[in-house]
Design an enzyme around this catalytic site. Structure first.
Site, PDB file in Angstrom:
ATOM      1  N   ASP A  11       0.842  -1.190   0.000  1.00 49.35           N
ATOM      2  CA  ASP A  11       0.000   0.000   0.000  1.00 49.35           C
ATOM      3  C   ASP A  11       0.883   1.247   0.000  1.00 49.35           C
ATOM      4  O   ASP A  11       1.678   1.453   0.915  1.00 49.35           O
ATOM      5  CB  ASP A  11      -0.883  -0.034   1.260  1.00 49.35           C
ATOM      6  CG  ASP A  11      -1.917   1.084   1.275  1.00 49.35           C
ATOM      7  OD1 ASP A  11      -2.109   1.729   0.236  1.00 49.35           O
ATOM      8  OD2 ASP A  11      -2.523   1.280   2.341  1.00 49.35           O
ATOM      9  N   ASP A 104      -3.085   2.314  -5.995  1.00 48.67           N
ATOM     10  CA  ASP A 104      -1.943   2.324  -5.078  1.00 48.67           C
ATOM     11  C   ASP A 104      -1.886   1.146  -4.113  1.00 48.67           C
ATOM     12  O   ASP A 104      -1.104   1.177  -3.173  1.00 48.67           O
ATOM     13  CB  ASP A 104      -1.935   3.639  -4.284  1.00 48.67           C
ATOM     14  CG  ASP A 104      -2.963   3.660  -3.187  1.00 48.67           C
ATOM     15  OD1 ASP A 104      -4.111   3.266  -3.446  1.00 48.67           O
ATOM     16  OD2 ASP A 104      -2.609   4.035  -2.064  1.00 48.67           O
ATOM     17  N   GLU A 105      -2.692   0.136  -4.334  1.00 55.85           N
ATOM     18  CA  GLU A 105      -2.736  -0.987  -3.395  1.00 55.85           C
ATOM     19  C   GLU A 105      -2.879  -2.282  -4.161  1.00 55.85           C
ATOM     20  O   GLU A 105      -3.629  -2.336  -5.130  1.00 55.85           O
ATOM     21  CB  GLU A 105      -4.023  -0.898  -2.574  1.00 55.85           C
ATOM     22  CG  GLU A 105      -3.962  -0.229  -1.270  1.00 55.85           C
ATOM     23  CD  GLU A 105      -5.347  -0.299  -0.622  1.00 55.85           C
ATOM     24  OE1 GLU A 105      -5.731  -1.365  -0.137  1.00 55.85           O
ATOM     25  OE2 GLU A 105      -6.034   0.727  -0.646  1.00 55.85           O
TER      26      GLU A 105
HETATM   27 MG   LIG Z   1      -2.512   3.916   0.121  1.00 60.32          MG
END
Ligand SMILES: [Mg+2]
Length: 360
Positions: A11, A104-105
């Protein structure tokens, strides 16, 4: 019994905000929000802004009240996608079992990884190092035997840290974990649990399966299992969505067209944000209206080309609104986009974070 898996949840730290601070040194060390302002919703807040209580999905106006000197930056999704692509390329060097949750993960199953590295902990460290070298940005990681534990763990030493929950530590970790940190337990459920004196995993564990199902429906089953470290969902490399929707329920029914249009404008913007985050475009837009008396109305428009964004959604929504059959107070408005640029037929349900509305 299946062999134990090695799952990593990676993350990025305050992703959009960190990208803006990285690209523009003047923003470093300052409270910034990406998206928001007077009428929008905060898409990401820098760590400096979080100190003022600013969180993503918060209405921009509220964020500005909490921190009047907040710097509001316009999102640049093209740039975020570019970096997202870079980090995914790094993931694929280690495994093909990558399940992105958003730009983003992602979850990675590294049980059998391409580099033959034994320790998932070492892989996570190497990946974070590579991300930093290539993008100048930091990421955090959680490592454990399933997605639930990995996801919870990645939050533990954030930012720029990682946490491994070894099989032998699962029970103790889960017993100590505050209930609001459980992935999948939202604010509403957490409050309900607090009222029942369930504050951490150990308290939850005392409840029987029957009781949890009676109280929380089929989610009860999920809570019963995850508190025991059981979560069987596999890392699915292709998450294909059929539609993306944003809905909002209003505390006070909307009585006039002006307020409906104002809300449709906000929903259109939120839809654009969600789509950009998931790199999705679509050709059909559906307007959903729920009235005060709970009657519901939906109307769609399909066009030859992909909808261009918030303005396009809003203008179409206005036209669909004009076709409605009644004039009654409105309690819910929603827009959903389908006919997407995702080819496969498989359907995956999505949960969206919506401002003003609790989601579970
Ligand atoms: Mg994040």
């Amino acid at each position: 019994m299946l062999p134990e898996r090695k799952i990593i949840h990676v993350d990025m730290d305050a992703f959009y905000a960190s990208v803006e601070q990285h690209d523009n040194p003047e923003l470093r060390g300052k409270p910034i929000a990406v998206g928001g302002g007077q009428y929008g919703v905060v898409a990401a807040a820098s760590y400096e802004a979080r100190k003022f209580g600013i969180r993503s999905a918060m209405p921009g106006r509220m964020a500005l009240e909490k921190c009047p000197h907040l710097i509001v930056v316009k999102p640049r999704f093209q740039r975020y996608k570019e970096i997202s692509q870079q980090i995914r390329t790094i993931f694929y060097e280690y495994t093909d079992l990558v399940e992105p949750l958003s730009l983003d993960e992602a979850y990675l199953d590294v049980t059998e990884n391409k580099k033959g590295i034994e320790s998932a902990n070492d892989i996570a460290r190497a990946i974070r190092q590579r991300i930093f070298e290539e993008t100048g940005l930091t990421a955090s990681a959680g490592i454990s035997v399933n997605k639930f534990l990995a996801k919870v763990a990645s939050d533990y030493n954030k930012p720029n840290g990682q946490k491994t929950i070894h099989p032998t530590q699962i029970m103790e970790f889960m017993e100590e974990l505050p209930i609001e940190k459980f992935y999948g337990i939202g604010k509403v459920t957490a409050n309900k649990m607090h009222e029942m004196h369930i504050f951490k995993g150990a308290d939850l564990k005392k409840k029987s399966l029957e009781e949890l199902i009676r109280l929380f429906g089929k989610s009860g089953n999920y809570y019963y299992n995850v508190v025991r470290g059981i979560h069987k969902s596999e890392v699915k490399p292709h998450r294909i969505q059929k539609s993306v929707a944003v809905e909002e329920t209003f505390w006070d029914n909307l009585l006039d067209e002006d307020s409906v249009f104002k809300q449709l404008q906000l929903i259109s913007e939120e839809l654009e944000t969600r789509l950009a985050k998931k790199e999705i475009k679509g050709k059909s837009l559906t307007l959903k209206i729920k009235y005060k008396d709970f009657t519901q109305y939906t109307r769609s428009k399909t066009q030859e080309v992909y909808f261009a964004g918030a303005t396009d959604f809003f203008e179409t929504a206005q036209k669909l609104w004009e076709l409605r059959p009644f004039d009654k107070p409105v309690r819910l408005l929603g827009l959903s986009l389908s006919n997407l640029n995702t080819q496969e037929k498989k359907q995956v349900s999505v949960q969206l974070k919506i401002p003003f509305k609790e989601f579970e």
